[in-house]
Structure formats: structure tokens, C-alpha cells
Design a protein around this motif. Structure first.
Motif, PDB file in Angstrom:
ATOM      1  N   PHE A 171       0.840  -1.197   0.000  1.00  0.00           N
ATOM      2  CA  PHE A 171       0.000   0.000   0.000  1.00  0.00           C
ATOM      3  C   PHE A 171       0.871   1.243   0.000  1.00  0.00           C
ATOM      4  CE2 PHE A 171       0.443  -1.760   4.291  1.00  0.00           C
ATOM      5  CZ  PHE A 171       0.998  -0.706   4.998  1.00  0.00           C
ATOM      6  N   ARG A 172       0.261   2.368  -0.366  1.00  0.00           N
ATOM      7  CA  ARG A 172       0.963   3.654  -0.382  1.00  0.00           C
ATOM      8  C   ARG A 172       0.480   4.575   0.733  1.00  0.00           C
ATOM      9  NH1 ARG A 172       3.975   1.171  -2.531  1.00  0.00           N
ATOM     10  NH2 ARG A 172       4.770   1.205  -4.680  1.00  0.00           N
ATOM     11  N   ASP A 173      -0.785   4.445   1.102  1.00  0.00           N
ATOM     12  CA  ASP A 173      -1.397   5.309   2.110  1.00  0.00           C
ATOM     13  C   ASP A 173      -1.775   4.446   3.306  1.00  0.00           C
ATOM     14  OD1 ASP A 173      -3.224   6.791   3.669  1.00  0.00           O
ATOM     15  OD2 ASP A 173      -3.902   7.948   1.942  1.00  0.00           O
ATOM     16  N   VAL A 174      -1.041   4.585   4.406  1.00  0.00           N
ATOM     17  CA  VAL A 174      -1.252   3.706   5.552  1.00  0.00           C
ATOM     18  C   VAL A 174      -2.639   3.887   6.156  1.00  0.00           C
ATOM     19  CG1 VAL A 174      -0.199   5.303   7.232  1.00  0.00           C
ATOM     20  CG2 VAL A 174      -0.238   2.833   7.704  1.00  0.00           C
ATOM     21  N   ASP A 175      -3.136   5.129   6.210  1.00  0.00           N
ATOM     22  CA  ASP A 175      -4.466   5.358   6.766  1.00  0.00           C
ATOM     23  C   ASP A 175      -5.539   4.672   5.928  1.00  0.00           C
ATOM     24  OD1 ASP A 175      -2.888   7.161   8.279  1.00  0.00           O
ATOM     25  OD2 ASP A 175      -4.633   8.436   8.621  1.00  0.00           O
ATOM     26  N   GLN A 176      -5.410   4.787   4.613  1.00  0.00           N
ATOM     27  CA  GLN A 176      -6.394   4.173   3.731  1.00  0.00           C
ATOM     28  C   GLN A 176      -6.355   2.653   3.849  1.00  0.00           C
ATOM     29  OE1 GLN A 176      -8.895   5.456   2.209  1.00  0.00           O
ATOM     30  NE2 GLN A 176      -9.540   3.489   1.345  1.00  0.00           N
ATOM     31  N   ASP A 177      -5.171   2.093   4.046  1.00  0.00           N
ATOM     32  CA  ASP A 177      -5.091   0.643   4.190  1.00  0.00           C
ATOM     33  C   ASP A 177      -5.720   0.184   5.502  1.00  0.00           C
ATOM     34  OD1 ASP A 177      -3.901  -1.578   2.497  1.00  0.00           O
ATOM     35  OD2 ASP A 177      -3.209  -2.150   4.497  1.00  0.00           O
ATOM     36  N   VAL A 178      -5.587   0.987   6.565  1.00  0.00           N
ATOM     37  CA  VAL A 178      -6.274   0.672   7.814  1.00  0.00           C
ATOM     38  C   VAL A 178      -7.783   0.692   7.587  1.00  0.00           C
ATOM     39  CG1 VAL A 178      -6.763   1.452  10.162  1.00  0.00           C
ATOM     40  CG2 VAL A 178      -4.405   1.485   9.301  1.00  0.00           C
ATOM     41  N   ARG A 179      -8.260   1.701   6.858  1.00  0.00           N
ATOM     42  CA  ARG A 179      -9.699   1.772   6.565  1.00  0.00           C
ATOM     43  C   ARG A 179     -10.152   0.545   5.778  1.00  0.00           C
ATOM     44  NH1 ARG A 179      -8.144   7.187   5.153  1.00  0.00           N
ATOM     45  NH2 ARG A 179      -8.663   8.602   6.861  1.00  0.00           N
ATOM     46  N   GLN A 180      -9.351   0.132   4.809  1.00  0.00           N
ATOM     47  CA  GLN A 180      -9.709  -1.052   4.027  1.00  0.00           C
ATOM     48  C   GLN A 180      -9.771  -2.282   4.918  1.00  0.00           C
ATOM     49  OE1 GLN A 180      -8.207  -2.170  -0.114  1.00  0.00           O
ATOM     50  NE2 GLN A 180      -6.896  -3.450   1.165  1.00  0.00           N
ATOM     51  N   SER A 181      -8.824  -2.401   5.836  1.00  0.00           N
ATOM     52  CA  SER A 181      -8.820  -3.540   6.747  1.00  0.00           C
ATOM     53  C   SER A 181     -10.048  -3.529   7.646  1.00  0.00           C
ATOM     54  CB  SER A 181      -7.535  -3.532   7.592  1.00  0.00           C
ATOM     55  OG  SER A 181      -6.405  -3.828   6.794  1.00  0.00           O
ATOM     56  N   MET A 182     -10.415  -2.344   8.158  1.00  0.00           N
ATOM     57  CA  MET A 182     -11.626  -2.249   8.974  1.00  0.00           C
ATOM     58  C   MET A 182     -12.857  -2.672   8.178  1.00  0.00           C
ATOM     59  SD  MET A 182     -11.304   1.108  11.448  1.00  0.00           S
ATOM     60  CE  MET A 182     -10.609   2.275  10.295  1.00  0.00           C
ATOM     61  N   GLN A 183     -12.918  -2.242   6.929  1.00  0.00           N
ATOM     62  CA  GLN A 183     -14.064  -2.579   6.088  1.00  0.00           C
ATOM     63  C   GLN A 183     -14.126  -4.079   5.822  1.00  0.00           C
ATOM     64  OE1 GLN A 183     -16.502  -0.768   5.376  1.00  0.00           O
ATOM     65  NE2 GLN A 183     -17.557  -1.727   3.654  1.00  0.00           N
ATOM     66  N   ARG A 184     -12.988  -4.704   5.599  1.00  0.00           N
ATOM     67  CA  ARG A 184     -12.959  -6.145   5.364  1.00  0.00           C
ATOM     68  C   ARG A 184     -13.474  -6.908   6.581  1.00  0.00           C
ATOM     69  NH1 ARG A 184      -7.114  -7.107   2.245  1.00  0.00           N
ATOM     70  NH2 ARG A 184      -7.782  -6.287   0.213  1.00  0.00           N
ATOM     71  N   VAL A 185     -13.124  -6.450   7.770  1.00  0.00           N
ATOM     72  CA  VAL A 185     -13.618  -7.102   8.988  1.00  0.00           C
ATOM     73  C   VAL A 185     -15.116  -6.878   9.133  1.00  0.00           C
ATOM     74  CG1 VAL A 185     -13.540  -7.082  11.516  1.00  0.00           C
ATOM     75  CG2 VAL A 185     -11.407  -6.992  10.200  1.00  0.00           C
ATOM     76  N   ARG A 186     -15.559  -5.646   8.963  1.00  0.00           N
ATOM     77  CA  ARG A 186     -16.959  -5.295   9.189  1.00  0.00           C
ATOM     78  C   ARG A 186     -17.917  -5.943   8.198  1.00  0.00           C
ATOM     79  NH1 ARG A 186     -15.436   0.940  10.554  1.00  0.00           N
ATOM     80  NH2 ARG A 186     -15.317   0.705  12.820  1.00  0.00           N
TER      81      ARG A 186
END
Length: 203
Positions: A159-174
């Protein structure tokens, strides 16, 4: 990453105000081919350390269910001492780590078992500053294919944007249909220089 049932009264997971600073262990002096300078290998050093640990070990009498009912997903980076950073004790949580701390199918597998079989209800996701996953690309898989003659079945998940990757990870869990508890899912970026967590807005 650089490359690439006792109870206690401690702070709960994901609390930023009481996060401790992390320290890293001193570098182990090595000789040629990664051998310890006293003649042993790194693995032999670890096994010897385990013998000393086991000599003073007492069964804490815990079962496999985490006391705080939380699972922490984080990067495998050696600079992240999660128990110290989050004020956690032995038996408090499940810890799931991989390159980048990203939520992959295998992380969902572990979280599903964690929740359905072992009673966890909260998920804390932790990326960090200076992650090696920001400096590689999916070309890594192509290079491996050229070297070994077989393309890996897994994605690099760089990934290039760490915040966006955290958001993607949260979305995958949710959005996972396999998980029972998706209401308490929070994501953070750990600063490797200050030891502090910064929460990422899921929006």
C-alpha cells in the motif's frame, strides 16, 4: 515491518492515552552467515533462552479464551511490542500478525475462530509508520515467479497510504459474513518513533 482466567485492572485495548513507549532489544552480535559470535546459531540461542524460561515457569491456569475478549491484528515488524504498547498481560488477547498487518483471508480465518470458538468480541487493527509494505509493489510476485518458476497464489497487499489501508482492513472485517461481532472494530497507526497510537477515522 522494517523491510520489507485471571483478571487485572489495566487499560483496555485501543486506549491511546495510556499507551507506553516501546523499546527494542539490543542487536545480537553476529558473525558470518548470521551466526552468533560465541559459535551458536540464533535458533540455538532462542532454545537456550527457552530452557531458562521453562526452569522458572509455573502454569498460570488459564484457558484459551482471552480475558479481554479482544483480537489484535498487527504488522509483524520487530519494533512493535504489542503487549507493552497496549498494557496487555499474558492471556488478555489474541494476537494475529502478518506483513503489513493487513486483513487477508487467513486473518479472517483466525478472527472467525477467535470469535466463534474462543469468545472474542472486539477487533483492534494496528498498522505503523515506516512500514516496508509501502515500498514494494505487486511486482514482487512477478519477480518471485521469474526466480522460482511459479507465481505465488497470495497477493503482496502492499500500500501507499497507511491510513487508507487501515480503513480497508476495517471494512474487510466489518463486511465479513463469517464474523459474529463487527460493531467494535477500530483501527490505528502506531508511530515507531514516539510509541503512540493514532486512531484512523473509518469514514
Amino acid at each position: 515491518m522494517t523491510f520489507f482466567v485471571p483478571t487485572h485492572s489495566g487499560p483496555g485495548p485501543g486506549v491511546t492515552s495510556n499507551v507506553m513507549s516501546m523499546t527494542t532489544s539490543a542487536a545480537v552480535p553476529t558473525g558470518s552467515e548470521g551466526a552468533i559470535t560465541d559459535g551458536g546459531t540464533v535458533t540455538e540461542r532462542l532454545v537456550e533462552a527457552n530452557r531458562r524460561y521453562a526452569a522458572a515457569f509455573a502454569d498460570p491456569g488459564m484457558d484459551a479464551r482471552p480475558v479481554l475478549q479482544v483480537a489484535v491484528v498487527a504488522c509483524m515488524d520487530a519494533r512493535l511490542d504489542l503487549h507493552k504498547a497496549l498494557g496487555l498481560q499474558l492471556g488478555d488477547c489474541h494476537t494475529i500478525r502478518n506483513a503489513g498487518g493487513v486483513v487477508t483471508d487467513d486473518v479472517i480465518r483466525s478472527l472467525t475462530i477467535s470469535q466463534r470458538a474462543l469468545g472474542t468480541r472486539s477487533v483492534v487493527l494496528i498498522h505503523h509508520t515506516g512500514c516496508g509494505m509501502e515500498s514494494i509493489t505487486e511486482d514482487f510476485r512477478h519477480d518471485l515467479e521469474m526466480e522460482v518458476g511459479q507465481r505465488p497464489a497470495w497477493a503482496v497487499e502492499s500500500f501507499r497510504d497507511v491510513d487508507q489501508d487501515v480503513r480497508q482492513s476495517m471494512q474487510r472485517v466489518r463486511t465479513s459474513p463469517f464474523l459474529l461481532h463487527t460493531n467494535d472494530v477500530r483501527g490505528f497507526v502506531f508511530d515507531v518513533r514516539t510509541g503512540l497510537l493514532r486512531e484512523v477515522d473509518p469514514a
